[in-house]
Design a protein around this motif. Structure first.
Motif, PDB file in Angstrom:
ATOM      1  N   MET A 266       0.912  -1.183   0.061  1.00 40.47           N
ATOM      2  CA  MET A 266      -0.085  -0.105   0.061  1.00 40.47           C
ATOM      3  C   MET A 266       0.944   1.381   0.040  1.00 40.47           C
ATOM      4  SD  MET A 266      -2.758   1.523  -0.102  1.00 40.47           S
ATOM      5  CE  MET A 266      -3.835  -0.038  -0.266  1.00 40.47           C
ATOM      6  N   ALA A 267       1.996   1.179   0.755  1.00 43.35           N
ATOM      7  CA  ALA A 267       3.006   2.452   0.658  1.00 43.35           C
ATOM      8  C   ALA A 267       3.418   2.439  -0.448  1.00 43.35           C
ATOM      9  CB  ALA A 267       3.926   2.058   1.803  1.00 43.35           C
ATOM     10  N   TRP A 268       3.631   1.545  -1.308  1.00 41.61           N
ATOM     11  CA  TRP A 268       4.057   1.723  -2.851  1.00 41.61           C
ATOM     12  C   TRP A 268       3.154   2.315  -3.575  1.00 41.61           C
ATOM     13  CZ3 TRP A 268       4.174  -2.789  -6.738  1.00 41.61           C
ATOM     14  CH2 TRP A 268       4.591  -2.507  -7.798  1.00 41.61           C
ATOM     15  N   MET A 269       1.966   1.962  -3.673  1.00 36.08           N
ATOM     16  CA  MET A 269       0.717   2.566  -4.353  1.00 36.08           C
ATOM     17  C   MET A 269       0.788   4.006  -3.939  1.00 36.08           C
ATOM     18  SD  MET A 269      -1.932  -0.138  -4.730  1.00 36.08           S
ATOM     19  CE  MET A 269      -2.618   0.688  -6.091  1.00 36.08           C
ATOM     20  N   LEU A 270       0.975   4.346  -2.747  1.00 36.45           N
ATOM     21  CA  LEU A 270       0.580   5.781  -2.175  1.00 36.45           C
ATOM     22  C   LEU A 270       2.007   6.631  -2.663  1.00 36.45           C
ATOM     23  CD1 LEU A 270      -0.365   5.338   1.730  1.00 36.45           C
ATOM     24  CD2 LEU A 270      -1.859   6.280  -0.539  1.00 36.45           C
ATOM     25  N   PHE A 271       3.251   5.904  -2.582  1.00 34.58           N
ATOM     26  CA  PHE A 271       4.379   6.834  -3.318  1.00 34.58           C
ATOM     27  C   PHE A 271       4.114   7.067  -4.914  1.00 34.58           C
ATOM     28  CE2 PHE A 271       8.303   6.810  -5.609  1.00 34.58           C
ATOM     29  CZ  PHE A 271       9.026   7.546  -4.904  1.00 34.58           C
ATOM     30  N   GLU A 272       3.676   6.212  -5.672  1.00 36.78           N
ATOM     31  CA  GLU A 272       3.669   6.233  -6.990  1.00 36.78           C
ATOM     32  C   GLU A 272       2.593   7.228  -7.222  1.00 36.78           C
ATOM     33  OE1 GLU A 272       5.383   5.502  -9.336  1.00 36.78           O
ATOM     34  OE2 GLU A 272       6.528   3.791  -8.519  1.00 36.78           O
ATOM     35  N   ASN A 273       1.310   7.048  -6.640  1.00 43.24           N
ATOM     36  CA  ASN A 273       0.308   7.946  -6.642  1.00 43.24           C
ATOM     37  C   ASN A 273       0.830   9.605  -6.348  1.00 43.24           C
ATOM     38  OD1 ASN A 273      -2.336   8.609  -7.236  1.00 43.24           O
ATOM     39  ND2 ASN A 273      -2.974   8.907  -5.140  1.00 43.24           N
ATOM     40  N   ALA A 274       1.704   9.750  -5.399  1.00 41.03           N
ATOM     41  CA  ALA A 274       1.978  11.006  -5.067  1.00 41.03           C
ATOM     42  C   ALA A 274       2.920  11.542  -6.049  1.00 41.03           C
ATOM     43  CB  ALA A 274       2.767  10.967  -3.732  1.00 41.03           C
ATOM     44  N   HIS A 275       3.772  10.555  -6.426  1.00 37.14           N
ATOM     45  CA  HIS A 275       4.663  10.797  -7.596  1.00 37.14           C
ATOM     46  C   HIS A 275       4.005  11.386  -8.767  1.00 37.14           C
ATOM     47  CE1 HIS A 275       8.407  10.704 -10.028  1.00 37.14           C
ATOM     48  NE2 HIS A 275       7.768  10.014 -10.748  1.00 37.14           N
ATOM     49  N   ARG A 276       2.851  10.813  -9.105  1.00 33.63           N
ATOM     50  CA  ARG A 276       2.063  11.186 -10.399  1.00 33.63           C
ATOM     51  C   ARG A 276       1.665  12.649 -10.187  1.00 33.63           C
ATOM     52  NH1 ARG A 276      -3.739   9.293 -12.149  1.00 33.63           N
ATOM     53  NH2 ARG A 276      -4.295   9.771 -10.000  1.00 33.63           N
ATOM     54  N   TYR A 277       1.221  12.919  -8.975  1.00 33.80           N
ATOM     55  CA  TYR A 277       0.837  14.342  -8.975  1.00 33.80           C
ATOM     56  C   TYR A 277       2.079  15.410  -8.918  1.00 33.80           C
ATOM     57  CZ  TYR A 277      -4.067  13.410  -7.630  1.00 33.80           C
ATOM     58  OH  TYR A 277      -5.368  13.025  -7.924  1.00 33.80           O
ATOM     59  N   LEU A 278       3.223  15.004  -8.702  1.00 33.89           N
ATOM     60  CA  LEU A 278       4.541  15.774  -8.581  1.00 33.89           C
ATOM     61  C   LEU A 278       4.956  15.761 -10.048  1.00 33.89           C
ATOM     62  CD1 LEU A 278       6.343  14.414  -5.540  1.00 33.89           C
ATOM     63  CD2 LEU A 278       4.935  16.445  -5.824  1.00 33.89           C
ATOM     64  N   SER A 279       4.484  14.809 -10.767  1.00 33.23           N
ATOM     65  CA  SER A 279       5.017  14.912 -12.457  1.00 33.23           C
ATOM     66  C   SER A 279       3.733  15.286 -13.303  1.00 33.23           C
ATOM     67  CB  SER A 279       5.664  13.712 -12.565  1.00 33.23           C
ATOM     68  OG  SER A 279       6.686  13.259 -11.424  1.00 33.23           O
ATOM     69  N   LYS A 280       2.906  16.018 -12.907  1.00 32.92           N
ATOM     70  CA  LYS A 280       1.735  15.984 -13.957  1.00 32.92           C
ATOM     71  C   LYS A 280       1.888  16.633 -15.313  1.00 32.92           C
ATOM     72  CE  LYS A 280      -0.357  18.531 -10.708  1.00 32.92           C
ATOM     73  NZ  LYS A 280      -1.137  19.461  -9.887  1.00 32.92           N
ATOM     74  N   ALA A 281       3.076  17.563 -15.499  1.00 32.63           N
ATOM     75  CA  ALA A 281       3.288  17.776 -16.767  1.00 32.63           C
ATOM     76  C   ALA A 281       3.642  17.038 -17.875  1.00 32.63           C
ATOM     77  CB  ALA A 281       4.047  19.169 -16.753  1.00 32.63           C
TER      78      ALA A 281
END
Length: 985
Positions: free
Chosen positions: A795-810
């Motif tokens: 679950m932490a992995w999914m949260l990390f990747e989801n957060a990384h997605r918001y940090l790399s929106k462009a």
């Protein structure tokens, strides 16, 4: 238009019709590529046995009739299945030895030592080594429970008559198709692990006693028993069953050692009183030992060291002063066991000569005592320390043993020479005839010592020659397989580039991808000519069909690669136009990927690497996130704590100690995790970093009480863990009502996740709770808590990747736009980028740590058979193995479910990521392929084979798990691609 993401290739426009053509072609290619991968890995995995472990059996040799008078008229073989050497020789807690009769034999009228078995330390290979004198190839372990007819020569075959009683899993293997045998077995139902199995040994003795009693009233039977070359074999299964069920340190197992000793004494008294001629030889040994946790199969000394006691006609009496010839015949074949190691002081046998043997040495010993030809495929060395012969007979016995092994060598040499265009003989035995003549001359002039030593030297060379021909095709096969793996990896990489990355604008404008493979006729023509040449050479050498398959698949793969020469040429030109910054990123990604994969390779022998890995990630990932994500989002702290929690388990022993209350505690932790996940799913609507993971459907759920039912089943399974274990331990049985409840809980709980909400967090929580009851009921210790830690880390992995997605929106938005131009992708998926390699690498780390969380998956005997005792105790190897395999699959199911859900969250193609995973696993496979050993200890050899097999099978294993978990993950829903696009803009 052309995007500027870090995809390897750029994008472009195309007509709708051409997109449909390309989509149809790529989809068709995708299907057969998956099939090709499965077939290729299955075939190449078999290559390891062709290279190192071909069957040692050859036919066409004549038996060597010994030229001496047999000292024994009959022989009694007692095999105590699963008896460890140390538990047999050492005293009990009361100071008294557990085997008083056999100790008196050792001290007064017989010989003793340790018989060294070889992995796989299973019942069939062990008995084959004892009775037939050779070591079956590792694949023979798959025949372990089949009552198949004898496929090889044995001491029983050479006997005039064989009488045998014991287990239905062993006796029929040797006597089922033997016309000159009298045998019987007890029913399979007698093998109940919940009881004291020593009564099985008593059953075997009672059958023998009954036969001898009947012979007094049956003249025909009496006459049969009085003839020479008679073999009596009693298989005593009690120690094995009690060791599995109660461990070799239990009072039940240790008491069974006393039972076995008492049976040996009663058999001796019964035979002596019946025949009254002192022409009986006795051998007592075991097929394998038993590990501390109640299993066997690998090369640990607790499994390979077994007792050997011989006495009677033809056997030497004890020697209290170590003689100079104690190492006679101690020649090794492949393994390197050390003979005549210092005897542990607690055994109380220091002053009595000890002669250790390889397990296969027992067969020529039995044949020599009976005056029979050695089994024609035996590789055992006659242990001279056991036989009481004069100098002449001793030399003749060694010479007969040597000629029998030499005949095998000559037959293998003949077969290989007849099938090889460029035959390379074994030079040390080029003039073997001269050596045999020299031995005969030395015997004629009565120089027996020189004749014996020369015979032993010739035997040693013959064994080396057998090993030479076992690995004769090593270099050629290794080369073919290596090129095959490299070709497969390149071909898969080309497919990923063509199908899952953004294609360059120029390539699409000039030539459609579907037409890039025209003008490849020359490539296929050259490939056909080369294939015909290779197949012709293999046919002339009468090579096995698999050799043709190895070569054909390798040639086919490289043909497919060269047929893409236009794409390869364009790719090279495109890379030349790239900026240096891109090359630095590409090289850095390759280096990091290889370092991580090499760490995973090393982790198969050093589990602690995962601890360091998760400690490091637990610090680095939160530092990366906290720069842009506030702590109140809870994501950085969750990543930190879950990684550190999971890191604990690879510091624990691979052999899981039993702890019922830890399993119950894990059940409580499971319910707590489920409750917290449920709360976050319902009350995290204001946190954008959880938004994609929550349930989007705000309507009333179809089954509002589903979560409470799953929590109840987890609690009930924890209660049943205590009840089932307590009753089985105290009452030595598993109640039918407990068995029924356990099966019902396990089956029902796995169905419930199918009815849960379709949000990522709610569905994954339901899957976690759904598999928890079955896993708890199959757990015996800390692995139940590992299940919780693994789920939290995923679950932490999914949260990390989801957060990384918001940090790399462009950049992700740019990639999403490009995805619309790639027809093989779904409408809401984006193209793969170079940075997405981290997803495949992270998956590999989680997938491999799942190997070691429930035991050392890389070792044959690392799993507890007692794990299944809450479901079944009656011995049923297939059902028990199925339950153990299912237990191992559960952590993998969690990893695959999380991985599949993650690809939906971050909008990447699942199959594209699957191919990246296969690329990673094949890098490890090639490394393990070169780490396979055929020298050293069998523990090292066995582990190297299992490591290679695990990685080679991963392409199939992961694919099957994807198919299984798709039932649970196919309807998972996340926020729409349009929503992501709007936020990015």
């Amino acid at each position: 238009m052309r995007g500027d993401g870090d995809g390897i290739l750029g994008g472009g426009k195309r007509s709708e019709s051409s997109l449909k053509v390309r989509q149809k072609w790529l989809k068709r290619k995708e299907k057969w590529l998956v099939v090709l991968g499965v077939v290729l890995h299955a075939v190449y995995m078999l290559s390891i046995f062709d290279i190192y472990f071909k069957t040692p059996i050859v036919h066409g040799m004549e038996p060597v009739t010994p030229r001496f008078t047999s000292p024994a008229k009959r022989l009694v073989l007692l095999v105590a299945d699963g008896l460890r050497a140390d538990k047999f020789f050492e005293p009990g807690s009361d100071g008294n030895y557990r085997a008083p009769f056999l100790r008196s034999v050792i001290k007064e009228r017989g010989r003793w030592g340790v018989s060294h078995a070889r992995p796989p330390t299973e019942s069939r290979p062990g008995h084959v080594a004892i009775i037939a004198g050779f070591y079956e190839d590792p694949s023979a372990v798959t025949k372990g429970w089949k009552a198949n007819p004898v496929e090889f020569d044995s001491v029983f075959n050479r006997s005039r008559h064989t009488i045998s009683y014991g287990s239905p899993d062993i006796v029929p293997i040797f006597c089922g198709a033997l016309p000159h045998s009298t045998w019987n077995t007890y029913p399979h139902e007698y093998e109940d692990f919940a009881t004291d199995a020593s009564f099985l040994d008593e059953w075997s003795f009672d059958q023998l006693a009954s036969l001898l009693n009947r012979s007094n009233e049956d003249p025909k039977l009496k006459q049969l028993l009085l003839q020479d070359h008679l073999v009596i074999f009693l298989h005593l299964l009690g120690c094995d069953s009690n060791g599995h069920a109660h461990r070799p340190y239990s009072s039940i197992y240790l008491n069974n050692v006393k039972v076995v000793d008492h049976i040996a004494e009663r058999v001796y008294n019964l035979i002596q009183s019946y025949f009254k001629d002192d022409l009986t030889a006795y051998i007592f040994t075991a097929d394998h030992g038993m590990s501390d946790k109640g299993s066997h199969g690998d090369g640990h000394p607790s499994n390979t060291d077994t007792p050997l006691v011989a006495w009677g006609a033809g056997v030497r009496h004890p020697a209290h002063n170590l003689s100079s010839d104690q190492l006679e015949g101690a020649v090794q074949f492949v393994d390197e066991h050390k003979h005549n190691m210092p005897t542990p002081r607690e055994w109380g046998l220091e002053g009595i000569e000890r002669v250790d043997v390889n397990q296969a040495d027992i067969a020529p010993l039995m044949s020599t005592l009976l005056g029979l030809p050695c089994p024609v495929n035996s590789v055992g060395n006659l242990p001279l320390g056991y036989i009481d012969f004069n100098k002449v007979d001793k030399v003749e016995a060694v010479l007969a043993n040597t000629k029998q092994i030499l005949n095998q060598f000559l037959r293998k040499s003949q077969l290989k020479q007849s099938n090889s265009l460029n035959f390379k003989p074994f030079e040390p035995l080029k003039n073997y005839n001269l050596v045999l003549e020299r031995i005969e001359h030395l015997i004629s002039i009565r120089d027996y010592e020189a004749a014996r030593k020369l015979s032993e030297h010739l035997r040693r060379l013959a064994l080396e020659g057998l090993h030479y021909f076992q690995t004769y095709d090593w270099f050629r096969l290794m080369t073919i397989i290596t090129f095959g793996y490299i070709g497969w990896m390149i071909y898969v990489l080309l497919h990923v580039l063509q199908s899952y990355t953004s294609l360059p604008e120029k390539l699409v404008e000039k030539k459609q991808m579907v037409h890039l493979r025209k003008n490849t006729g020359k490539v296929y023509f050259i490939a056909c000519l080369f294939s015909c040449l290779v197949c012709s050479l293999l046919l002339l050498e009468h090579s096995p069909p698999l050799y043709h398959a190895y070569a054909a698949m390798t040639i086919f793969l490289w043909t497919q690669i060269f047929s893409e020469y236009e794409f390869l040429l364009f790719l090279w030109r495109d890379l030349q136009r790239r900026e240096s910054r891109y090359f630095i990123k590409l090289i850095a990604t390759c280096i990091v990927s290889i370092l991580i994969l090499e760490m995973l390779v090393k982790s198969f022998t050093d589990r602690k690497l995962y601890t360091w890995c998760f400690w490091t990630v637990g610090v680095a990932a939160p530092i990366y996130l906290v720069r842009s994500i506030p702590w109140k989002s809870r994501v950085p702290i969750i990543v930190l704590l879950t990684c550190w929690f999971l890191s604990i388990f690879t510091l624990m022993p691979a052999e899981i100690p039993e702890n019922t209350w830890l399993v119950v505690t894990s059940g409580v932790v499971t319910m707590m995790i489920g409750g917290v996940a449920r709360h976050l799913d319902l009350h995290s609507e204001d946190d954008k970093y959880w938004l994609s993971l929550r349930t989007n459907d705000t309507s009333r759920p179809k089954f509002p009480m589903l979560f409470h039912l799953q929590i109840t089943l987890v609690g009930l399974s924890s209660v049943m863990v205590v009840l089932s274990t307590y009753h089985r331990t105290k009452k030595h049985e598993l109640l039918a009502v407990h068995q029924l409840i356990n099966w019902s809980i396990a089956v029902c709980s796995m169905v419930l996740p199918l009815f849960s909400a379709t949000g990522v967090l709610s569905r994954l929580t339901s899957i976690f709770l759904g598999f928890a009851p079955a896993f708890l009921l199959l757990s015996i210790g800390y692995e139940a808590l590992f299940y919780c830690a693994l789920a939290l880390a995923l679950m932490a992995w999914m949260l990390f990747e989801n957060a990384h997605r918001y940090l790399s929106k462009a950049s992700l938005f740019s990639a999403s736009v490009k995805a619309m131009q790639n027809s093989i992708l779904k409408h809401d998926e984006r193209c793969l980028q170079l940075s997405d390699m981290r997803i495949a690498l992270t998956f590999m780390v989680f997938f491999n740590i799942a190997f070691f969380g429930t035991g050392n998956f890389a070792s044959i005997a690392s799993f507890e058979i007692s794990s299944v005792y809450r479901f079944i105790t009656i011995f049923s190897p297939f059902l028990m193995a199925a339950l153990l395999i299912f237990k191992l699959l559960i952590p993998f199911m969690l990893v695959i479910c999380a991985f599949s859900s993650l690809t939906k969250v971050i909008r990447v193609p699942l199959l594209g990521c699957y191919f990246l995973v296969i690329l990673c696993s094949d890098v490890m496979t090639i490394h393990f392929f070169f780490l396979v050993r055929n020298t050293g200890s069998w523990m090292e050899i066995g582990n190297s084979i299992s490591h290679f097999g695990i990685m080679s099978a991963q392409v199939v294993f992961v694919l099957v798990l994807f198919a299984l978990t798709n039932v649970y993950t196919k309807d998972i829903q996340t926020s729409s691609a349009q929503h992501l696009s709007r936020k990015a803009m």
